[in-house]
Design a protein around this motif. Structure first.
Motif, short mmCIF file in Angstrom:
data_model
loop_
_atom_site.label_atom_id
_atom_site.label_comp_id
_atom_site.label_asym_id
_atom_site.label_seq_id
_atom_site.Cartn_x
_atom_site.Cartn_y
_atom_site.Cartn_z
N TRP A 67 -3.00 7.43 -16.02
CA TRP A 67 -2.47 7.94 -17.28
C TRP A 67 -1.97 9.36 -17.09
O TRP A 67 -2.39 10.07 -16.19
CB TRP A 67 -3.49 7.87 -18.42
N ILE A 68 -1.06 9.75 -17.94
CA ILE A 68 -0.49 11.10 -17.93
C ILE A 68 -0.58 11.64 -19.35
O ILE A 68 -0.08 11.01 -20.29
CB ILE A 68 0.97 11.09 -17.45
N TYR A 69 -1.22 12.78 -19.51
CA TYR A 69 -1.32 13.42 -20.83
C TYR A 69 -0.05 14.21 -21.10
O TYR A 69 0.43 14.94 -20.23
CB TYR A 69 -2.55 14.33 -20.89
N GLN B 5 1.53 17.06 -22.95
CA GLN B 5 1.32 18.27 -23.74
C GLN B 5 2.59 18.79 -24.42
O GLN B 5 2.53 19.68 -25.25
CB GLN B 5 0.75 19.39 -22.85
N GLY C 225 1.42 11.03 -27.07
CA GLY C 225 0.24 11.76 -26.64
C GLY C 225 -0.17 11.47 -25.21
O GLY C 225 -0.62 12.35 -24.48
N ARG C 226 0.00 10.20 -24.78
CA ARG C 226 -0.45 9.83 -23.45
C ARG C 226 0.36 8.65 -22.95
O ARG C 226 0.80 7.81 -23.73
CB ARG C 226 -1.94 9.49 -23.48
N THR D 275 0.46 1.76 -29.80
CA THR D 275 0.91 1.76 -28.40
C THR D 275 2.19 0.93 -28.29
O THR D 275 2.33 -0.12 -28.93
CB THR D 275 -0.18 1.20 -27.46
N ASP E 73 -0.84 7.99 -10.82
CA ASP E 73 -1.64 8.22 -12.02
C ASP E 73 -1.88 6.93 -12.79
O ASP E 73 -1.00 6.07 -12.93
CB ASP E 73 -0.93 9.21 -12.96
N GLN F 164 0.24 5.47 -20.21
CA GLN F 164 -0.54 4.64 -19.30
C GLN F 164 0.39 3.97 -18.28
O GLN F 164 1.48 3.51 -18.65
CB GLN F 164 -1.27 3.53 -20.07
N TYR G 61 -2.21 19.06 -27.43
CA TYR G 61 -2.61 17.66 -27.26
C TYR G 61 -3.69 17.28 -28.27
O TYR G 61 -3.65 16.20 -28.87
CB TYR G 61 -3.11 17.40 -25.84
N GLU H 161 1.35 5.96 -25.86
CA GLU H 161 0.30 6.03 -26.87
C GLU H 161 0.61 7.11 -27.92
O GLU H 161 0.92 8.26 -27.58
CB GLU H 161 -1.05 6.32 -26.21
#
Length: 378
Positions: free
Chosen positions: A218-220, A222, A229-230, A191, A216, A232, A41, A254
């Motif tokens: 946001w969710i990262y 990996q 990357g992420r 975005t 959530d 929202q 990440y 994102e």
């Protein structure tokens, strides 16, 4: 789990010298968890491996968090209800205030108060040059609607990228300082907003949400096989940000990039198609459920902690010699601050101006982990 546990014990017993962000993470979480959650990440975000990034970023963003503190927080949570946010590690905070219709409301209200007080806000205007004389900024060249005018002021607060600020001063800046500023690194940001009928991932928690979507914000991501990357989920930031919150989900994908690369240069249609395919690939949406989409690009979204950043102190020292300049905000200080800390730098700047305080140290200390930096020096 065993591998992560033994990896953490090894990190506790054998601390690495913290010369890079990789060292910072391994010391606090152990190598297995670092490789699992942080390595890929972080490289997505910055475009370089964590071993090439200064550890300062970790001190600001991860704060005092470590695996032991995260576990302790989970175990003690039932016995510590009602704690204030100040008593919780920043990375573990579960509740916070958020504007009903997003952060833009803050700036709209601020603009309203400025104009009500007789102030002027000049939109769509660009500072093209900054005049410096005798240790002060004397005026700005401002371009607007195809014309340039010179603007004079007594005090200047700058939230523009430090790179642009210094280069805008031209030959007034010592060559060594200009050289460092000219190559300060940044990461740019894209975005993609998607309005969808539903998400494929289900809410399997005890937390109640509108329409029972995942809770959530946001969710990262990996996953190595995708560039996102992420993610929202704006419904969960505030249900007032979505027109039909019961039947649709508004999400933001994102991406971290560099101005001029293939992602940045792709057309809106091409990139939205690419991003939609990635989200379908990881099982979060079906493309058939996408109702609407938009793409937004942001230059210099993330001031970076590699390259000439190691000599940033030279730039800061020079800027501090300009008696009527106050550097504020994320880009104004080349510091990866969140919004609250960026706002605090402006508050501290106003305090300094009102109190005729020429010391800029308080501004630069906002969101600086003093304990961490003392450890690094020793």
């Amino acid at each position: 789990t065993l591998k992560a546990g033994f990896g953490y014990l090894a990190a506790v017993l054998h601390k690495r010298p913290e010369l890079s962000l990789e060292d910072f993470y391994i010391n606090r979480f152990g190598r297995p968890l670092y490789e699992m959650f942080f390595e890929d990440y972080t490289e997505k975000l910055w475009g370089v491996h964590p071993s090439q990034i200064a550890p300062d970023w970790g001190a600001q963003r991860v704060k005092g968090l470590s695996l032991s503190k995260a576990i302790l927080a989970v175990l003690t949570k039932p016995f510590k209800k009602g704690r204030s946010a100040k008593e919780v590690e920043t990375s573990l905070i579960e509740q916070f205030y958020y504007p009903k219709k997003g952060p833009g409301q803050l700036w709209e209200y601020m603009a309203q108060k400025i104009t009500e007080a007789g102030g002027e806000i000049h939109l769509n205007s660009r500072v093209t040059a900054i005049q410096v004389k005798d240790g002060q900024i004397t005026s700005l060249d401002v371009a607007h609607a195809g014309q340039t005018e010179q603007v004079h002021g007594e005090v200047y607060l700058s939230s523009m990228p430090v790179k642009d600020l210094v280069l805008g001063m031209g030959e007034a800046v010592p060559s060594e300082v200009r050289q460092v500023a000219a190559v300060l690194p940044y990461r740019d940001f894209i975005t993609v907003g998607l309005l969808v009928n539903k998400l494929k991932i289900k809410n399997q928690t005890h937390l109640k949400t509108v329409a029972n979507i995942v809770p959530d914000c946001w969710i990262y991501m990996q996953e190595r096989e995708v560039k996102i990357g992420r993610l929202q989920i704006f419904n969960n930031w505030s249900p007032y940000m979505v027109k039909d919150v019961e039947n649709t989900v508004w999400i933001g994908l994102e991406y971290f990039c560099t101005e001029g690369d293939s992602m940045w240069n792709a057309s809106d249609a091409e990139f939205i198609d690419f991003a939609s395919a990635e989200l379908e690939k990881v099982g979060i949406v079906d493309r058939a459920d996408i109702l609407d989409s938009v793409r937004i690009r942001v230059k210099k979204a993330y001031p970076a902690y590699f390259g000439s950043y190691s000599e940033f102190f030279k730039v800061r020292d020079y800027l501090d010699t300009l008696s009527n300049l106050y550097c504020i905000g994320r880009n104004g200080q080349h510091k990866y601050n969140n919004m609250d800390h960026s706002m605090l730098t402006a508050i501290e700047a106003v305090n300094a101006i009102q109190n005729h305080d020429s010391d800029r140290a308080t501004l630069w200390k906002v969101n600086t982990e003093a304990e961490y930096h003392e450890e690094k020096k020793s």
